[in-house]
Write a protein that holds these residues in place. Structure first.
Motif, PDB file in Angstrom:
ATOM      1  N   MET A   1      30.547 -60.775 -51.468  1.00  0.00           N
ATOM      2  CA  MET A   1      31.455 -61.842 -51.041  1.00  0.00           C
ATOM      3  C   MET A   1      32.143 -62.500 -52.227  1.00  0.00           C
ATOM      4  N   LEU A   2      31.413 -62.726 -53.310  1.00  0.00           N
ATOM      5  CA  LEU A   2      32.011 -63.339 -54.500  1.00  0.00           C
ATOM      6  C   LEU A   2      33.111 -62.460 -55.094  1.00  0.00           C
ATOM      7  N   VAL A   3      32.860 -61.156 -55.150  1.00  0.00           N
ATOM      8  CA  VAL A   3      33.855 -60.233 -55.704  1.00  0.00           C
ATOM      9  C   VAL A   3      35.107 -60.198 -54.833  1.00  0.00           C
ATOM     10  N   ILE A   4      34.920 -60.195 -53.513  1.00  0.00           N
ATOM     11  CA  ILE A   4      36.076 -60.165 -52.613  1.00  0.00           C
ATOM     12  C   ILE A   4      36.908 -61.445 -52.743  1.00  0.00           C
ATOM     13  N   ILE A   5      36.246 -62.589 -52.794  1.00  0.00           N
ATOM     14  CA  ILE A   5      36.958 -63.870 -52.852  1.00  0.00           C
ATOM     15  C   ILE A   5      37.683 -64.057 -54.180  1.00  0.00           C
ATOM     16  N   PHE A   6      37.039 -63.654 -55.270  1.00  0.00           N
ATOM     17  CA  PHE A   6      37.613 -63.893 -56.597  1.00  0.00           C
ATOM     18  C   PHE A   6      38.094 -62.594 -57.268  1.00  0.00           C
ATOM     19  N   SER A   7      38.548 -61.639 -56.487  1.00  0.00           N
ATOM     20  CA  SER A   7      38.962 -60.347 -57.049  1.00  0.00           C
ATOM     21  C   SER A   7      40.124 -60.489 -58.038  1.00  0.00           C
ATOM     22  N   LYS A   8      41.102 -61.339 -57.712  1.00  0.00           N
ATOM     23  CA  LYS A   8      42.250 -61.509 -58.611  1.00  0.00           C
ATOM     24  C   LYS A   8      41.822 -62.101 -59.941  1.00  0.00           C
ATOM     25  N   GLU A   9      40.956 -63.110 -59.866  1.00  0.00           N
ATOM     26  CA  GLU A   9      40.485 -63.748 -61.099  1.00  0.00           C
ATOM     27  C   GLU A   9      39.645 -62.785 -61.935  1.00  0.00           C
ATOM     28  N   ILE A  10      38.817 -61.971 -61.276  1.00  0.00           N
ATOM     29  CA  ILE A  10      37.980 -61.012 -62.001  1.00  0.00           C
ATOM     30  C   ILE A  10      38.829 -59.978 -62.718  1.00  0.00           C
TER      31      ILE A  10
ATOM     32  N   ALA B   1      43.618 -55.739 -57.960  1.00  0.00           N
ATOM     33  CA  ALA B   1      42.756 -56.730 -57.314  1.00  0.00           C
ATOM     34  C   ALA B   1      42.483 -56.376 -55.857  1.00  0.00           C
ATOM     35  N   ASN B   2      43.525 -56.045 -55.107  1.00  0.00           N
ATOM     36  CA  ASN B   2      43.336 -55.686 -53.700  1.00  0.00           C
ATOM     37  C   ASN B   2      42.504 -54.416 -53.559  1.00  0.00           C
ATOM     38  N   VAL B   3      42.708 -53.466 -54.481  1.00  0.00           N
ATOM     39  CA  VAL B   3      41.925 -52.225 -54.470  1.00  0.00           C
ATOM     40  C   VAL B   3      40.450 -52.549 -54.679  1.00  0.00           C
ATOM     41  N   LEU B   4      40.169 -53.467 -55.583  1.00  0.00           N
ATOM     42  CA  LEU B   4      38.790 -53.866 -55.856  1.00  0.00           C
ATOM     43  C   LEU B   4      38.132 -54.463 -54.616  1.00  0.00           C
ATOM     44  N   SER B   5      38.848 -55.321 -53.899  1.00  0.00           N
ATOM     45  CA  SER B   5      38.289 -55.944 -52.698  1.00  0.00           C
ATOM     46  C   SER B   5      37.946 -54.899 -51.638  1.00  0.00           C
ATOM     47  N   ILE B   6      38.838 -53.950 -51.438  1.00  0.00           N
ATOM     48  CA  ILE B   6      38.620 -52.919 -50.420  1.00  0.00           C
ATOM     49  C   ILE B   6      37.430 -52.034 -50.796  1.00  0.00           C
ATOM     50  N   LEU B   7      37.380 -51.629 -52.067  1.00  0.00           N
ATOM     51  CA  LEU B   7      36.319 -50.728 -52.505  1.00  0.00           C
ATOM     52  C   LEU B   7      34.952 -51.403 -52.477  1.00  0.00           C
ATOM     53  N   ILE B   8      34.893 -52.674 -52.837  1.00  0.00           N
ATOM     54  CA  ILE B   8      33.602 -53.367 -52.853  1.00  0.00           C
ATOM     55  C   ILE B   8      33.094 -53.566 -51.419  1.00  0.00           C
ATOM     56  N   PHE B   9      34.016 -53.810 -50.473  1.00  0.00           N
ATOM     57  CA  PHE B   9      33.631 -53.949 -49.064  1.00  0.00           C
ATOM     58  C   PHE B   9      33.119 -52.625 -48.517  1.00  0.00           C
ATOM     59  N   TYR B  10      33.803 -51.528 -48.839  1.00  0.00           N
ATOM     60  CA  TYR B  10      33.362 -50.206 -48.397  1.00  0.00           C
ATOM     61  C   TYR B  10      31.981 -49.873 -48.962  1.00  0.00           C
ATOM     62  N   SER B  11      31.764 -50.189 -50.236  1.00  0.00           N
ATOM     63  CA  SER B  11      30.476 -49.895 -50.869  1.00  0.00           C
ATOM     64  C   SER B  11      29.339 -50.650 -50.193  1.00  0.00           C
ATOM     65  N   PHE B  12      29.604 -51.884 -49.792  1.00  0.00           N
ATOM     66  CA  PHE B  12      28.550 -52.675 -49.136  1.00  0.00           C
ATOM     67  C   PHE B  12      28.234 -52.102 -47.757  1.00  0.00           C
ATOM     68  N   ILE B  13      29.249 -51.695 -47.001  1.00  0.00           N
ATOM     69  CA  ILE B  13      29.011 -51.096 -45.686  1.00  0.00           C
ATOM     70  C   ILE B  13      28.187 -49.819 -45.830  1.00  0.00           C
ATOM     71  N   ASP B  14      28.533 -49.011 -46.823  1.00  0.00           N
ATOM     72  CA  ASP B  14      27.769 -47.792 -47.076  1.00  0.00           C
ATOM     73  C   ASP B  14      26.326 -48.120 -47.440  1.00  0.00           C
ATOM     74  N   LEU B  15      26.151 -49.181 -48.196  1.00  0.00           N
ATOM     75  CA  LEU B  15      24.814 -49.593 -48.622  1.00  0.00           C
ATOM     76  C   LEU B  15      23.957 -50.020 -47.438  1.00  0.00           C
ATOM     77  N   THR B  16      24.531 -50.755 -46.495  1.00  0.00           N
ATOM     78  CA  THR B  16      23.750 -51.249 -45.360  1.00  0.00           C
ATOM     79  C   THR B  16      23.287 -50.127 -44.438  1.00  0.00           C
ATOM     80  N   THR B  17      24.006 -49.017 -44.426  1.00  0.00           N
ATOM     81  CA  THR B  17      23.607 -47.898 -43.551  1.00  0.00           C
ATOM     82  C   THR B  17      22.669 -46.914 -44.240  1.00  0.00           C
TER      83      THR B  17
END
Length: 359
Positions: A306-315, A328-344
């Motif tokens: 959540m922190l990476v998605i919210i502050f992706s531009k700043e990071i 920045a937008n690419v980072l948000s999408i990729l980090i969200f996909y990685s988390f979904i993969d992790l939960t499964t």
């Protein structure tokens, strides 16, 4: 069950991956600063091309190998079977790659520059060496010998990152940059072979090969598509928009590896453990393992995501500068996909470990 020992092995794998990712990212920043996006894009494009061709070698046999050893099958015959299968698959994809590059470079109208051609060859050689080292690495993991698997690879990756920094600062060019990966793979292979020297090796029987293939067939419907999806992205971006745009994609991809490595660690640790418990019909222990893995994911990884998605531009701005703002937008999408993969991952690993690969 010795949960403390399991925790130590998992922690060793996670922390080593963090160190490897950190060293790789630092090297990437130095390369980007001294050499610009083009070299990163050229290597990223070549990695994607080789990833597509080596898809043949990523059909899921590594998962089968780990499970069969965890089930107590003859270790020497397992190693011999996996080695034989890998050699056959490697011969197929390398032959296809050489035919393709000859056709494109010398028979068609879409030839690469000599630098790009050399980079393709070096990345292919690196892939071959890492494929062979994977035979040893997966065998170590099957026996939960985490240190033997992790520490040599950690040393190799850190060395490669250091060499990349030297190449970038010295201005040696993209070919030498790609060659650093080959150096690291050669050294890693030498260390693995020395550590593996006392392990048994038997030529595979027909029944063993059939057993490996039969178990892997359902995995062939899922694992290759995952590899294809990750590799084809760089190839499509490089083909339609140029290699510089590949760099703008691969940089945030490197940032997301912290979650991706956690996903891989969970799979590596759970598969042999659940396999052993399912063989003895200890379903209560299986449930506990899966539940604890899920709990770990939500407690530790969800806040980071959540922190990476919210502050992706700043990071991106802080780490890479304004020239990489489109990442920045690419980072948000990729980090969200990685988390979904992790939960499964705990549940998919449970299905594989208990033999329900058809699901």
């Amino acid at each position: 069950m010795d949960y403390s020992s399991i925790s130590i092995k998992a922690a060793l794998h996670v922390y080593s991956k963090i160190i490897m990712s950190a060293s790789q990212f630092v090297a990437m920043l130095v390369v980007a600063h001294f050499m610009g996006p083009t070299p990163l894009g050229m290597i990223g494009y070549a990695t994607g091309v080789i990833g597509i061709f080596s898809l043949v070698a990523n059909l899921g046999f590594s998962t089968t190998h780990r499970k069969k050893i965890a089930e107590g099958k003859d270790l020497g015959e397992c190693i011999g079977t996996y080695f034989t299968i890998r050699m056959v698959l490697m011969t197929i994809w390398v032959s296809l790659f050489l035919v393709w590059i000859f056709n494109v470079q010398y028979m068609g109208n879409l030839g690469f520059s000599k630098e790009q051609e050399y980079v393709l060859y070096l990345v292919a050689l690196h892939k071959i060496l890492m494929g062979h080292s994977g035979i040893i690495r997966h065998t170590f993991w099957s026996n939960l010998e985490a240190a033997k698997s992790v520490l040599p690879k950690l040393s190799s990756r850190v060395l490669v990152s250091f060499l990349k920094i030297i190449v970038a600062v010295s201005g040696m060019g993209v070919v030498m940059l790609a060659f650093t990966q080959v150096i690291g793979a050669i050294l890693l292979m030498m260390v693995y072979i020395y550590m593996f020297r006392n392990y048994p090796f038997k030529f595979p029987s027909r029944n063993f090969v059939k057993d490996y293939v039969k178990f892997t067939i359902p995995l062939m419907l899922t694992i290759p598509f995952t590899v294809l999806a990750s590799s084809s992205s760089s190839v499509m971006i490089g083909s339609f928009w140029g290699v510089e745009e590949v760099a703008f994609f691969t940089v945030p991809l490197t940032l997301t590896k912290a979650i991706a490595l956690t996903s891989g660690t969970i799979g590596l640790i759970l598969l042999p453990l659940i396999s052993k418990k399912s063989e003895s019909k200890d379903w209560k222990s299986v449930h506990i393992l899966v539940h604890e893995s899920e709990r770990f994911i939500h407690i530790y990884m969800l806040p980071i995501t959540m922190l990476v998605i919210i502050f992706s531009k700043e990071i991106v701005s802080l780490l890479l500068g304004p020239s990489f703002s489109s990442s920045a937008n690419v980072l948000s999408i990729l980090i969200f996909y990685s988390f979904i993969d992790l939960t499964t991952r705990p549940y998919s690993t449970q299905l594989i470990s208990t033999g329900h690969v058809n699901l």
